[in-house]
Every structure is written in C-alpha cells, then in structure tokens.
Design a protein around this motif. Structure first.
Motif, mmCIF file in Angstrom:
data_model
loop_
_atom_site.group_PDB
_atom_site.id
_atom_site.type_symbol
_atom_site.label_atom_id
_atom_site.label_comp_id
_atom_site.label_asym_id
_atom_site.label_seq_id
_atom_site.Cartn_x
_atom_site.Cartn_y
_atom_site.Cartn_z
ATOM 1 N N PRO A 16 -2.322 1.777 15.526
ATOM 2 C CA PRO A 16 -3.597 1.123 15.863
ATOM 3 C C PRO A 16 -4.769 2.091 15.913
ATOM 4 N N ALA A 17 -4.508 3.353 16.222
ATOM 5 C CA ALA A 17 -5.592 4.335 16.289
ATOM 6 C C ALA A 17 -6.185 4.644 14.918
ATOM 7 N N SER A 18 -5.479 4.257 13.849
ATOM 8 C CA SER A 18 -5.999 4.493 12.500
ATOM 9 C C SER A 18 -7.119 3.529 12.133
ATOM 10 N N TRP A 19 -7.220 2.445 12.876
ATOM 11 C CA TRP A 19 -8.136 1.368 12.505
ATOM 12 C C TRP A 19 -9.437 1.421 13.311
ATOM 13 N N ILE B 153 -8.219 -5.963 1.494
ATOM 14 C CA ILE B 153 -8.717 -5.419 0.235
ATOM 15 C C ILE B 153 -8.825 -3.911 0.397
ATOM 16 N N ALA B 154 -8.405 -3.160 -0.602
ATOM 17 C CA ALA B 154 -8.454 -1.692 -0.565
ATOM 18 C C ALA B 154 -9.409 -1.209 -1.655
ATOM 19 N N ARG B 155 -10.428 -0.477 -1.232
ATOM 20 C CA ARG B 155 -11.428 0.059 -2.155
ATOM 21 C C ARG B 155 -12.014 1.334 -1.561
ATOM 22 N N HIS B 156 -12.482 2.220 -2.426
ATOM 23 C CA HIS B 156 -13.294 3.362 -2.032
ATOM 24 C C HIS B 156 -12.660 4.204 -0.926
ATOM 25 N N GLY B 157 -11.345 4.396 -1.033
ATOM 26 C CA GLY B 157 -10.667 5.275 -0.089
ATOM 27 C C GLY B 157 -10.342 4.671 1.252
ATOM 28 N N ARG B 158 -10.520 3.364 1.388
ATOM 29 C CA ARG B 158 -10.223 2.697 2.653
ATOM 30 C C ARG B 158 -9.424 1.420 2.425
ATOM 31 N N VAL B 159 -8.699 1.008 3.453
ATOM 32 C CA VAL B 159 -8.049 -0.303 3.497
ATOM 33 C C VAL B 159 -8.836 -1.149 4.499
ATOM 34 N N PHE B 160 -9.278 -2.332 4.062
ATOM 35 C CA PHE B 160 -10.085 -3.210 4.893
ATOM 36 C C PHE B 160 -9.295 -4.469 5.251
ATOM 37 N N HIS C 34 0.846 -1.185 0.000
ATOM 38 C CA HIS C 34 0.000 0.000 0.000
ATOM 39 C C HIS C 34 0.881 1.235 0.000
ATOM 40 N N ARG C 35 0.638 2.110 -0.974
ATOM 41 C CA ARG C 35 1.373 3.367 -1.085
ATOM 42 C C ARG C 35 2.885 3.154 -1.101
ATOM 43 N N GLY C 36 3.314 2.114 -1.834
ATOM 44 C CA GLY C 36 4.733 1.862 -1.989
ATOM 45 C C GLY C 36 5.405 1.134 -0.844
ATOM 46 N N GLU C 37 4.654 0.776 0.182
ATOM 47 C CA GLU C 37 5.189 0.025 1.314
ATOM 48 C C GLU C 37 4.573 -1.371 1.356
ATOM 49 N N ARG C 38 5.373 -2.339 1.781
ATOM 50 C CA ARG C 38 4.848 -3.705 1.926
ATOM 51 C C ARG C 38 4.730 -4.046 3.396
ATOM 52 N N TYR C 39 3.624 -4.749 3.717
ATOM 53 C CA TYR C 39 3.306 -5.078 5.099
ATOM 54 C C TYR C 39 3.088 -6.584 5.247
ATOM 55 N N TYR C 40 3.387 -7.055 6.434
ATOM 56 C CA TYR C 40 3.125 -8.439 6.852
ATOM 57 C C TYR C 40 2.033 -8.366 7.914
ATOM 58 N N LEU C 41 1.057 -9.241 7.814
ATOM 59 C CA LEU C 41 -0.111 -9.225 8.698
ATOM 60 C C LEU C 41 -0.386 -10.648 9.122
ATOM 61 N N TRP C 42 -0.587 -10.886 10.435
ATOM 62 C CA TRP C 42 -0.702 -12.261 10.898
ATOM 63 C C TRP C 42 -1.448 -12.334 12.235
ATOM 64 N N ALA C 43 -1.683 -13.584 12.699
ATOM 65 C CA ALA C 43 -2.335 -13.849 13.985
ATOM 66 C C ALA C 43 -1.311 -14.458 14.923
ATOM 67 N N GLN C 44 -1.387 -14.069 16.215
ATOM 68 C CA GLN C 44 -0.374 -14.511 17.169
ATOM 69 C C GLN C 44 -0.913 -14.486 18.590
ATOM 70 N N ASP D 293 -8.617 4.649 6.869
ATOM 71 C CA ASP D 293 -8.545 5.542 5.724
ATOM 72 C C ASP D 293 -7.284 5.239 4.924
ATOM 73 N N GLU D 294 -7.364 5.298 3.595
ATOM 74 C CA GLU D 294 -6.215 4.941 2.766
ATOM 75 C C GLU D 294 -5.008 5.857 2.972
ATOM 76 N N ASP D 295 -5.238 7.051 3.504
ATOM 77 C CA ASP D 295 -4.137 7.979 3.757
ATOM 78 C C ASP D 295 -3.586 7.876 5.176
ATOM 79 N N ALA D 296 -4.173 7.023 6.000
ATOM 80 C CA ALA D 296 -3.775 6.908 7.402
ATOM 81 C C ALA D 296 -2.467 6.131 7.536
ATOM 82 N N ASP D 297 -1.859 6.248 8.699
ATOM 83 C CA ASP D 297 -0.690 5.447 9.046
ATOM 84 C C ASP D 297 -1.182 4.060 9.445
ATOM 85 N N LEU D 298 -0.957 3.089 8.598
ATOM 86 C CA LEU D 298 -1.481 1.748 8.849
ATOM 87 C C LEU D 298 -0.788 1.059 10.019
#
Length: 317
Positions: free
Chosen positions: A236-239, A201-208, A141-151, A228-233
């Motif tokens: 945690p407060a962005s979500w 999935i990212a659509r309509h100005g948001r990252v879900f 997203h926006r040129g950055e790659r992220y890892y997302l997982w359960a722990q 929000d797609e412009d937020a700092d992912l």
C-alpha cells in the motif's frame, strides 16, 4: 439546482458500469449492467461507434433462486491466457435477504474463439473476506496477474474499500487481500462512503487505478491512485492518492455523476479512450439504484507533461 441540456450524446443509452475491451481479433467487446440487473449481454464491433448498433447477445441469465440469482452488477470481459472471463457480482434472491446488498463475486469462463458463442462455466471468486464485494477487474504487470476489487471489510467504517491480490488462475487469488484505499475525503463520502469500480491503465512509467466514489447520483465522481511501474504493487505504501476528484459532474452542460469507468484505445491505437457512465439530470425519482438512465459515454483523453492523465470534463465530446 438548475438542469441543463447536455451537448453530447451517449454511445449507448441505459447501460451502466460500462466495460470495453479491444481484442487481437480486431473487435471491440462491450459489456455493462442492464437496467433489469438480470443478465449478461455482450456486444462486439470492429469500431467503437459500431457498438451503438451492435446486437446485444445474452450469454448468461440469472437463475430464479440461489446465491447468484439477483442484482447482476458491473460485468467486465477479459481474455486471460487463452480463456475469456466475465467477472460480475450477484446477490441472493431478495425474498431471503434481510439486507439487500449481499453481493459476492463470480466469474464465467469459456475458451470459444467468439465469446458470444461460448459455452460458459460459472465459478465463485473467493476474495478471502466474507462480506459484500463487487466490481472486480484484472490486469497483468511485469509478468504477474492481479485481481482488483471493491469490498466491505468488517470493522472499517464505510461501504466499500479497494483491495488487490495476486492471481494463480483467471478465477482465483492467492494470499491475503491487500487494502489499497478507503473513502476518506469529503468527496468520497457523500451519501455513501465508497471506493469502487476500479480500472487500470499503465502509461509513462506509472500504473494508475481510477475508481469511483460517493453515492450514485450527481455526487458520483472519479478518484485516482498511482504507483511507480517498478514499485511493489502489493505494498500500500507504493500507491499515491489524488486528494481531489479527477472527473466529476459538469453542471453547466448537464452531465451528472460520471464514473464506474474503464479504459480502451482508439481504432488506430493512437488515443487513450475513457469509458464511463453518467446521467443527464439530477432529479431522480425514488431510489437511484432503479433509475435506468445511466448511459455509456466515451471520450479521448490526454496526458500532462509530468505523465498524469488529464480526463477533462464529461461534457466534452
């Protein structure tokens, strides 16, 4: 509880934790947990329907012993900077375990054009927390790659939470893991307190981020985080978190425990497709872990006027 005959058929029977990726070569690639939990099996087809009959090619099989020799779970296939990557979780041999659930996360990589023919290299993905972890995915997203997982995080009640971290390669993260969500609502804590199986999935100005919650029986269901797609992912407060499940069992039509989803698109690229597993009965004999009948389903879904996903019912064709 009354059982009902389902009105829809699965795309692929006895494949849990399904992941479908559409590549620029025109093929869909499908991978999922097999009932034996002993191998990674990859299918490909130029159509979604064709995945049902496509041959499953075993690209990796667990060794007999060692730290990744049992319970091969929840694989996903990604194409990152010219490299194919399969993320999965695995546990040590049960013979040496006091606790069955000691999974850690691993990745296989190859640069072959066709991943079904690749020479795969194995590496462990270190989450930065030495505890039970699984269900990794990756997104850019926006040129950055992220890892997302359960722990599981020591000191926090429950079985698993959701974490995110930036990546500096397809198989490594940088910085401290950021916790995004814990099981907190009643529907997230039935049987087990679980947030797992994230998908993006990212659509309509948001990252879900969709995710799954509760035990893997008919209580299994999907929740939703969004930013929000412009937020700092990484903040945690962005979500924001939906207070209600967004996809759950349809008792009227007999589709139970839908979850551990992924997202893809239709052949023409016009429709978003939800990929998920579910059962067609609630009376599971023995441990749900060993019940093989979590089947892969797919369905198109839409969006509300305010840009939120509308997944509908798992019993819809």
């Amino acid at each position: 509880m009354t059982e009902s005959a389902p009105l829809i058929k699965p795309l692929i029977e006895q494949r849990a934790d399904p992941y479908i990726y559409k590549h620029h070569d025109g093929y869909y690639y499908f991978i999922a947990s097999v009932p034996e939990y002993d191998r990674l099996e990859l299918r490909r087809s130029q159509t979604l329907a064709g995945l049902a009959e496509a041959p499953g090619i075993t690209v990796w099989r667990k060794p007999e012993t060692g730290p990744y020799s049992d319970l091969i779970w929840a694989p996903e296939i990604h194409f990152i900077d010219g490299t194919w990557c399969i993320y999965f979780a695995a546990a040590p041999s049960r013979e040496i375990l006091d606790n069955l659930f000691q999974h850690r996360m691993y990745a296989l990589t190859t640069t072959a054009d066709n991943p079904q023919e690749g020479n795969w290299q194995l590496a462990q993905v270190d989450s930065g927390i030495d505890a039970f972890c699984l269900d990794a995915t990756s997104f850019a997203h926006r040129g950055e790659r992220y890892y997302l997982w359960a722990q599981k995080e020591p000191g926090i009640p429950g079985n698993s939470n959701l974490y995110i971290a930036p990546m500096d390669s397809p198989i490594s993260i940088v910085g401290k893991p950021i916790r995004l969500s814990i099981p907190e609502f009643d529907w997230e804590t039935v049987g087990f307190a679980v947030n797992e199986g994230p998908a993006v999935i990212a659509r309509h100005g948001r990252v879900f981020i969709s995710y799954s919650a509760s035990a893997t029986d008919h209580n299994y269901c999907m929740g939703l985080l969004y930013a929000d797609e412009d937020a700092d992912l990484l903040d945690p407060a962005s979500w924001h978190k939906s207070p209600q499940p967004v996809f759950q069992s349809c008792h009227q039509r007999g589709i139970y425990g839908p979850g551990h989803n992924s997202f893809t698109v239709s052949e023409d690229g016009e429709r978003d497709i939800l990929v998920y597993h579910a059962r067609t009965y609630t009376k599971i004999e023995g441990d749900p872990l060993w019940d093989p009948n979590r089947h892969t389903y797919i369905k198109a879904f839409g969006w509300s006027d305010d840009g939120m996903p509308v997944f509908g019912s798992p019993a819809e064709p």
